[in-house]
Design an enzyme around this catalytic site. Structure first.
Site, mmCIF file in Angstrom:
data_model
loop_
_atom_site.group_PDB
_atom_site.id
_atom_site.type_symbol
_atom_site.label_atom_id
_atom_site.label_comp_id
_atom_site.label_asym_id
_atom_site.label_seq_id
_atom_site.Cartn_x
_atom_site.Cartn_y
_atom_site.Cartn_z
ATOM 1 N N ARG A 162 29.563 44.460 19.668
ATOM 2 C CA ARG A 162 28.384 45.330 19.505
ATOM 3 C C ARG A 162 27.340 45.059 20.601
ATOM 4 O O ARG A 162 26.134 45.106 20.350
ATOM 5 C CB ARG A 162 27.732 45.150 18.131
ATOM 6 C CG ARG A 162 28.612 45.510 16.962
ATOM 7 C CD ARG A 162 28.906 47.009 16.908
ATOM 8 N NE ARG A 162 29.538 47.381 15.655
ATOM 9 C CZ ARG A 162 30.858 47.400 15.448
ATOM 10 N NH1 ARG A 162 31.690 47.069 16.422
ATOM 11 N NH2 ARG A 162 31.347 47.769 14.280
ATOM 12 N N SER A 232 27.036 50.917 9.617
ATOM 13 C CA SER A 232 26.662 49.524 9.329
ATOM 14 C C SER A 232 25.223 49.284 9.774
ATOM 15 O O SER A 232 24.892 49.527 10.935
ATOM 16 C CB SER A 232 27.568 48.558 10.094
ATOM 17 O OG SER A 232 28.902 48.806 9.754
ATOM 18 N N GLU A 327 21.789 46.506 13.354
ATOM 19 C CA GLU A 327 22.643 47.133 14.372
ATOM 20 C C GLU A 327 21.947 48.334 15.036
ATOM 21 O O GLU A 327 21.887 48.406 16.268
ATOM 22 C CB GLU A 327 23.975 47.548 13.741
ATOM 23 C CG GLU A 327 24.967 48.000 14.777
ATOM 24 C CD GLU A 327 26.292 48.425 14.187
ATOM 25 O OE1 GLU A 327 26.986 47.582 13.603
ATOM 26 O OE2 GLU A 327 26.625 49.610 14.321
HETATM 27 C C1 LIG Z 1 28.881 56.899 9.113
HETATM 28 C C2 LIG Z 1 28.776 56.083 10.376
HETATM 29 C C3 LIG Z 1 29.821 55.251 10.738
HETATM 30 C C4 LIG Z 1 29.744 54.493 11.909
HETATM 31 N N1 LIG Z 1 30.795 53.687 12.226
HETATM 32 C C5 LIG Z 1 30.760 52.940 13.350
HETATM 33 C C6 LIG Z 1 31.861 52.092 13.693
HETATM 34 O O1 LIG Z 1 32.870 52.038 13.002
HETATM 35 N N2 LIG Z 1 31.756 51.350 14.822
HETATM 36 C C7 LIG Z 1 30.659 51.400 15.631
HETATM 37 O O2 LIG Z 1 30.647 50.697 16.643
HETATM 38 N N3 LIG Z 1 29.606 52.194 15.329
HETATM 39 C C8 LIG Z 1 29.623 52.965 14.221
HETATM 40 N N4 LIG Z 1 28.557 53.769 13.899
HETATM 41 C C9 LIG Z 1 27.370 53.777 14.769
HETATM 42 C C10 LIG Z 1 27.300 54.957 15.775
HETATM 43 O O3 LIG Z 1 28.096 56.026 15.360
HETATM 44 C C11 LIG Z 1 27.731 54.543 17.183
HETATM 45 O O4 LIG Z 1 26.950 53.473 17.644
HETATM 46 C C12 LIG Z 1 27.629 55.708 18.182
HETATM 47 O O5 LIG Z 1 28.175 55.324 19.422
HETATM 48 C C13 LIG Z 1 26.193 56.191 18.395
HETATM 49 O O6 LIG Z 1 26.260 57.399 19.124
HETATM 50 P P1 LIG Z 1 25.044 58.401 19.176
HETATM 51 O O7 LIG Z 1 25.360 59.431 20.210
HETATM 52 O O8 LIG Z 1 24.739 58.913 17.830
HETATM 53 O O9 LIG Z 1 23.873 57.453 19.708
HETATM 54 P P2 LIG Z 1 22.325 57.498 19.336
HETATM 55 O O10 LIG Z 1 22.145 57.039 17.942
HETATM 56 O O11 LIG Z 1 21.731 58.806 19.719
HETATM 57 O O12 LIG Z 1 21.753 56.397 20.322
HETATM 58 C C14 LIG Z 1 22.048 55.037 20.143
HETATM 59 C C15 LIG Z 1 21.352 54.265 21.270
HETATM 60 O O13 LIG Z 1 21.894 54.648 22.510
HETATM 61 C C16 LIG Z 1 20.902 55.221 23.380
HETATM 62 N N5 LIG Z 1 21.575 56.354 24.043
HETATM 63 C C17 LIG Z 1 22.185 57.407 23.446
HETATM 64 N N6 LIG Z 1 22.772 58.189 24.372
HETATM 65 C C18 LIG Z 1 22.521 57.620 25.580
HETATM 66 C C19 LIG Z 1 22.869 57.943 26.932
HETATM 67 N N7 LIG Z 1 23.582 59.021 27.239
HETATM 68 N N8 LIG Z 1 22.437 57.122 27.907
HETATM 69 C C20 LIG Z 1 21.700 56.023 27.634
HETATM 70 N N9 LIG Z 1 21.342 55.660 26.385
HETATM 71 C C21 LIG Z 1 21.758 56.450 25.371
HETATM 72 C C22 LIG Z 1 19.747 55.613 22.489
HETATM 73 O O14 LIG Z 1 18.510 55.516 23.175
HETATM 74 C C23 LIG Z 1 19.854 54.562 21.387
HETATM 75 O O15 LIG Z 1 19.230 53.379 21.802
HETATM 76 C C24 LIG Z 1 28.596 54.556 12.733
HETATM 77 C C25 LIG Z 1 27.533 55.402 12.363
HETATM 78 C C26 LIG Z 1 27.623 56.165 11.205
HETATM 79 C C27 LIG Z 1 26.494 57.080 10.836
#
Ligand SMILES: Cc1cc2nc3c(=O)[nH]c(=O)nc-3n(C[C@H](O)[C@H](O)[C@H](O)COP(=O)(O)OP(=O)(O)OC[C@H]3O[C@@H](n4cnc5c(N)ncnc54)[C@H](O)[C@@H]3O)c2cc1C
Length: 333
Positions: A162, A232, A327
């Protein structure tokens, strides 16, 4: 550029939050222009993807920028391998489906993780014994301060559990615009994790594994479209082996995994032992089946969720002497 924009539909926890401004760029040219203009008008520029790993507070000062480019192309390495160039705006699950259905190995265990491809390297998304960092060839970024374009190879990304350089030295300093993944047409199933093997028979291909992973996840995790959550809420703590030994002697049921960095403890188990599973107050709570997932039932205050998270952390610390780390990141105030 839009001003005073509600981001409630841009965060899977579903909290009401207003951004001072929001802009979307679907090309490098428009991103560079937006960043340049943003520096003149705003104190902060905040990247955002699908909002599935953030906790949004009501007031988000600054310019929120989303990169929405969705181009995908392949660069052949040899007859069995290709580099997949994927722009940051592609939906992660759409990519998993496209690659696994085409017979490409590499992303099958990471099925149904919400969010964008651009955010995947940030916390080195992982599930079912695999992490995206293992497949990343390089990550293309644009520096927020001056629009400079840079390509970081896998070692520069400093991937860990992570963790990556994008959560450390480069946190908030770059926009990820493209991720390049090395995928293969030949691969070995990695199904020795959880109850994955039981769901599969014969010689499963990447698409079979992705489907099984998605089925298990649908059974175990709340769908953010139905119940607000960010997956998580805490990382699994990694402790020195001696501390893990002591805890395992005292708590024989404690699930642990040995890693290069130390022994990883199941945070969900620790939270469950403190009696939090199913807890609910002021419309925020702990999921009934999965103690690691904090949930928002609607119209609650984000501060109530964070306050509950603090109390969960305190109780785990008091009982096990282990510190939990959040996280998702917090955006706004
Ligand atoms: C139901 C559920 C299950 C999940 N399961 C997992 C799992 O099994 N494993 C896991 O690792 N994670 C999991 N996650 C967490 C999440 O889905 C991941 O971390 C995912 O990669 C986040 O993507 P996002 O586009 O929504 O990022 P966001 O939530 O929009 O952003 C997350 C962070 O990244 C930054 N960011 C976003 N896009 C960019 C970009 N293009 N450039 C620079 N910075 C950026 C943002 O500023 C923020 O700090 C889960 C979440 C949910 C809701």
């Amino acid at each position: 550029m839009q001003y005073g924009v509600s981001l409630q539909s841009y965060n899977t926890l579903g909290f009401e939050a207003t951004a001072q401004a929001l802009a979307e760029a679907d090309s490098l040219l428009s991103l560079r222009r937006i960043l340049a203009a943003g520096h003149h008008r705003f104190r902060r520029i905040i990247p955002l993807g699908g909002g599935s790993n953030v906790v949004m507070k009501p007031c988000i000062e600054g310019l929120v920028v989303r990169y929405t480019g969705r181009r995908i192309w392949q660069e052949s390495v040899n007859e069995h391998e290709a580099l997949w160039h994927v722009e940051a705006g592609v939906n992660w699950q759409a990519l998993v489906e496209e690659t696994t259905r085409g017979g490409w190995w590499g992303l099958e265990n990471l099925a149904l993780i919400p969010g964008s491809v651009g955010a995947a390297p940030i916390q080195n998304i992982g599930a079912y014994g695999t992490e995206i960092g293992d497949r990343i060839e390089n990550v293309h970024v644009m520096h927020i301060a001056d629009g400079r374009y840079e390509i970081l190879d896998r070692t520069q990304c400093d991937f860990g559990y992570r963790h990556s350089i994008f959560k450390a030295a480069l946190a908030g300093r770059v926009m990820i615009v493209r991720v390049v993944l090395r995928l293969g047409l030949e691969g070995k199933p990695r199904i020795d994790y959880g109850d994955l093997a039981r769901r599969l028979s014969g010689t499963p291909g990447p698409s079979d594994i992705a489907t099984a992973v998605a089925d298990i996840r649908r059974e175990k995790l709340p769908d953010p479209h139905v119940l607000g959550n960010a997956g998580s809420f805490f990382k699994n703590p990694v402790v020195p082996p001696e501390q893990a030994e002591r805890l395992m002697t005292q708590w024989p049921g404690l699930p642990v995994w040995k890693t290069a960095q130390g022994t990883k403890l199941a945070a969900g188990w620790l939270i469950d032992q403190c009696g939090w599973k199913g807890y609910c107050d002021k419309n925020v709570g702990v999921h009934r089946q999965q103690a690691l997932v904090l949930v928002h039932y609607g119209d609650a205050s984000v501060n109530d969720l964070l306050e509950m998270a603090g109390r969960i952390g305190d109780s785990v610390e008091a009982r096990f002497g282990v510190t939990l780390e959040m996280e998702p990141g917090i955006i706004g105030r």
